[in-house]
Design a protein around this motif. Sequence first.
Motif, PDB file in Angstrom:
ATOM      1  N   ILE A 150     -56.757 -36.794  10.672  1.00 25.82           N
ATOM      2  CA  ILE A 150     -56.672 -35.527  11.389  1.00 25.82           C
ATOM      3  C   ILE A 150     -56.753 -34.340  10.428  1.00 25.82           C
ATOM      4  O   ILE A 150     -57.246 -33.265  10.786  1.00 25.82           O
ATOM      5  N   LEU A 151     -56.314 -34.538   9.182  1.00 30.44           N
ATOM      6  CA  LEU A 151     -56.407 -33.461   8.191  1.00 30.44           C
ATOM      7  C   LEU A 151     -57.861 -33.167   7.843  1.00 30.44           C
ATOM      8  O   LEU A 151     -58.254 -32.007   7.655  1.00 30.44           O
ATOM      9  N   ALA A 192     -59.438 -31.496  10.817  1.00 34.29           N
ATOM     10  CA  ALA A 192     -58.965 -30.107  10.878  1.00 34.29           C
ATOM     11  C   ALA A 192     -59.755 -29.229   9.915  1.00 34.29           C
ATOM     12  O   ALA A 192     -60.149 -28.094  10.251  1.00 34.29           O
ATOM     13  N   CYS A 193     -60.017 -29.744   8.719  1.00 30.90           N
ATOM     14  CA  CYS A 193     -60.800 -28.984   7.732  1.00 30.90           C
ATOM     15  C   CYS A 193     -62.206 -28.722   8.251  1.00 30.90           C
ATOM     16  O   CYS A 193     -62.726 -27.610   8.155  1.00 30.90           O
ATOM     17  N   THR A 194     -62.824 -29.756   8.840  1.00 34.30           N
ATOM     18  CA  THR A 194     -64.174 -29.610   9.394  1.00 34.30           C
ATOM     19  C   THR A 194     -64.202 -28.560  10.491  1.00 34.30           C
ATOM     20  O   THR A 194     -65.076 -27.686  10.529  1.00 34.30           O
ATOM     21  N   LEU A 230     -54.671 -25.718   3.520  1.00 34.17           N
ATOM     22  CA  LEU A 230     -55.672 -26.523   2.827  1.00 34.17           C
ATOM     23  C   LEU A 230     -55.289 -26.803   1.372  1.00 34.17           C
ATOM     24  O   LEU A 230     -55.685 -27.815   0.800  1.00 34.17           O
ATOM     25  N   GLU A 231     -54.534 -25.910   0.774  1.00 32.05           N
ATOM     26  CA  GLU A 231     -54.107 -26.114  -0.612  1.00 32.05           C
ATOM     27  C   GLU A 231     -52.900 -27.044  -0.707  1.00 32.05           C
ATOM     28  O   GLU A 231     -52.604 -27.571  -1.775  1.00 32.05           O
ATOM     29  N   ALA A 232     -52.205 -27.256   0.405  1.00 33.32           N
ATOM     30  CA  ALA A 232     -51.028 -28.126   0.401  1.00 33.32           C
ATOM     31  C   ALA A 232     -51.436 -29.575   0.197  1.00 33.32           C
ATOM     32  O   ALA A 232     -52.581 -29.968   0.467  1.00 33.32           O
ATOM     33  N   SER A 233     -50.505 -30.391  -0.279  1.00 29.06           N
ATOM     34  CA  SER A 233     -50.784 -31.825  -0.390  1.00 29.06           C
ATOM     35  C   SER A 233     -50.982 -32.390   1.015  1.00 29.06           C
ATOM     36  O   SER A 233     -50.583 -31.778   2.014  1.00 29.06           O
ATOM     37  N   ARG A 235     -59.450 -30.452   0.170  1.00 32.20           N
ATOM     38  CA  ARG A 235     -59.923 -29.852   1.426  1.00 32.20           C
ATOM     39  C   ARG A 235     -60.283 -28.383   1.253  1.00 32.20           C
ATOM     40  O   ARG A 235     -61.211 -27.876   1.887  1.00 32.20           O
ATOM     41  N   VAL A 236     -59.550 -27.689   0.410  1.00 32.64           N
ATOM     42  CA  VAL A 236     -59.845 -26.271   0.225  1.00 32.64           C
ATOM     43  C   VAL A 236     -61.237 -26.084  -0.371  1.00 32.64           C
ATOM     44  O   VAL A 236     -61.935 -25.112  -0.041  1.00 32.64           O
TER      45      VAL A 236
END
Length: 538
Positions: free
Chosen positions: A156-157, A160-162, A225-228, A405-406
Motif C-alpha cells: 500500500i505504501l 500510495a506513492c504512485t 515519503l521520507e519516513a521509513s 519512495r521520495v
Amino acid sequence: MRIIAELWGLDIKIVDAHIAIPQIVLHLVDPETFYENIELLPNKAREALEDLAVNDGLMPWSQFIRRYGEVREMGPGRRDREKPYLDPISPAETLWYQGLIGRTFFDQSTGAREYAYIPRDFYALLPFSDKTAPSTLGRNASRRESSHPLPTNDRILDHACTLLAALRTGLPEEGIASLSDQWVENSPTLFEVPLTNQTLQTILFTAGLLDKDGLPQSEAVRTFLEASRGEALSQLVSSYLNSPDFNELHLIPDLQPEGAWKNDPLQTRKEIFNFLSLIPVGTWWSLNEFIAGVREHHPDFQRPTGDYDSWFIRDIKTGKFLRGFEHWDKVEGALIRFTVTGLLYWLGIVDLAAPSVNAPIEAFRLSKWSDALLKGNNPKGMPEETDTILVTSEARLRVPRLTPRVARYQVARFCLWDGEDEEIYKYQITPESLQRARKQGLQTSHLLTILRSYTSTIPPTIVKALERWEERGTEARIEHHYVLRLSSPDILKELRSSRAVRFLGEPLGTTAIIVKPGAREKIIATLAEMGYLGEIDL
C-alpha cells in the motif's frame, strides 16, 4: 400481577396491590417454587431464558425478539378479553407473561437502548446463570480453508506513492483509474474486495496527505515519503483507526448508501476490533464462521438501536434497497468482509488464506505486525529502501519497488508514466514531461540531481540531452501528417495557385506536399473541380 399469580399457580386473592405484591414476590423468589416453574416452561422458552442468562441477563430487545419472537402489544382491556397468556405466540411472550423477563431502557456508551432483561432476583436463582457467553466468535479455520496463505505486505505504501505522484502531476482521470487495474493484476489472488483508487484516496485523505480537493499536501507528503516504511505504515493505520470520518460503509463495492441518515463508522470500527481482539494471535480463523458468530451474538454492532428499516442502502447489482434484518449478510456481513479482507490486509494487520489460488478468502489471522500497528508503534522487520534507479540510453527509467519512495515521487514529476510490474515502476523522459515539470516550477537540473543521487550511472547522452533541452528546448519532433502525392509537378503548381492553398502545408519535393489537419476532403474536392480525380488512402 393476577396473570403472573395464575400462571405460577399461586392461591392469592389480589384486592389491594400494595398488600398483594409483597406476598407474590415472596413466592416468586422462593427457590422451590421458582425451580418448579422453570421446569414447566416449554423447551423454547427455557432456551430463550438460558440465552439471556449466559449474556449476563441482558440482551438488546430487537435482538431478543428476532431470536425468540414478538410480544404482542395490547392494552389491559384487550388483554383481559383475549387472554394471550393462555396461548402465547412465542417463547418471548411466554417469558413475558410469566414475569421472568422485563423490558426497559439502559444507558450505554452509544446512548440509551431498549433491552430485554432477567430481574436480578431471578437471575441469581437460575441453575444456568453461572454460564458465560462464548469468549470468541466463530472457530479455528480448517486445513482446507487456510491451505493457501497470503501473508500481508506493505505494498500500500508503493501504491500510495504512485497515486500521490499521479495526482501531483495532473494525470488524466482515465490514467488515474487505470492504476488500480494494475494493482489487481499484480495481486497474488483475485480478492473479493480489490484496492481501488477511491479507497486509497480516502486513506490518504484521512492521513492528512490530500486536501479537500484531492490534491497532495506538499509538506505532509514529503514527510510521509521520507519516513521509513514502518513509520509510514503506522501513520496510515493510526489515522484510519481513529478517524470518525472514514466511512467503510460508503466504500463497499456493490453497495450505494442513499439519503440523509447517518451511521457512526468510528464506533462500528471499535466494535469490529473488539471482536477481533478475542481471536488467539497467530491462529488461522474461519472468516465465514466469524461473520456468522457476530450475526448470532452481536448483530446490531453497527446499529445500536436495532433499526434495519430507515437506512437506505441500494444493492447496485439488483437496484433494490436492502432494508430489514433479512439483508444483514449483504450489509453488515459485507462490511466485516470488506474490513478484514480489504482494509486490514492492505494495512498490514491481518494475513489471509484461501482454499486454493484465486479462490475466495475463507480464513484470516492477526499478522506479525498487528500488535505494533494496533498500538500505534512501528512494526519491526520491514524492508529498507536501498535500491537504485536504472536509466537507459533511450531515456527510460526503471525504478525498483524498494527505491526510496521520495525519489520515485520526484522522478515521476519529470517523466511520463509507463506502467508497472510486480517489482518495477517504469517511466520515460520526454519533452512533454519536461515541459509539464517546468510549468510546475521544476528545473531539469533538479532531475539530474535526483538521478545522480539514486543511480549508479547515468548515460552521458542523457545528461547531454537534458542539459541541451534546458537550454534550447525540443530539437527533434516526430509528427503525424497526411501527405498528398501527385503524378506530376505541374498539378502541384496548379493546386498551389488555387484557393486550396490555405489547406496545404510544407512541400516534400516537386510532387508531394503536407495536407493540414481536417482538410483531406477539401483538397480532393478542389482537385476534382480542376479535373483530377484523387482518393484518400486510410
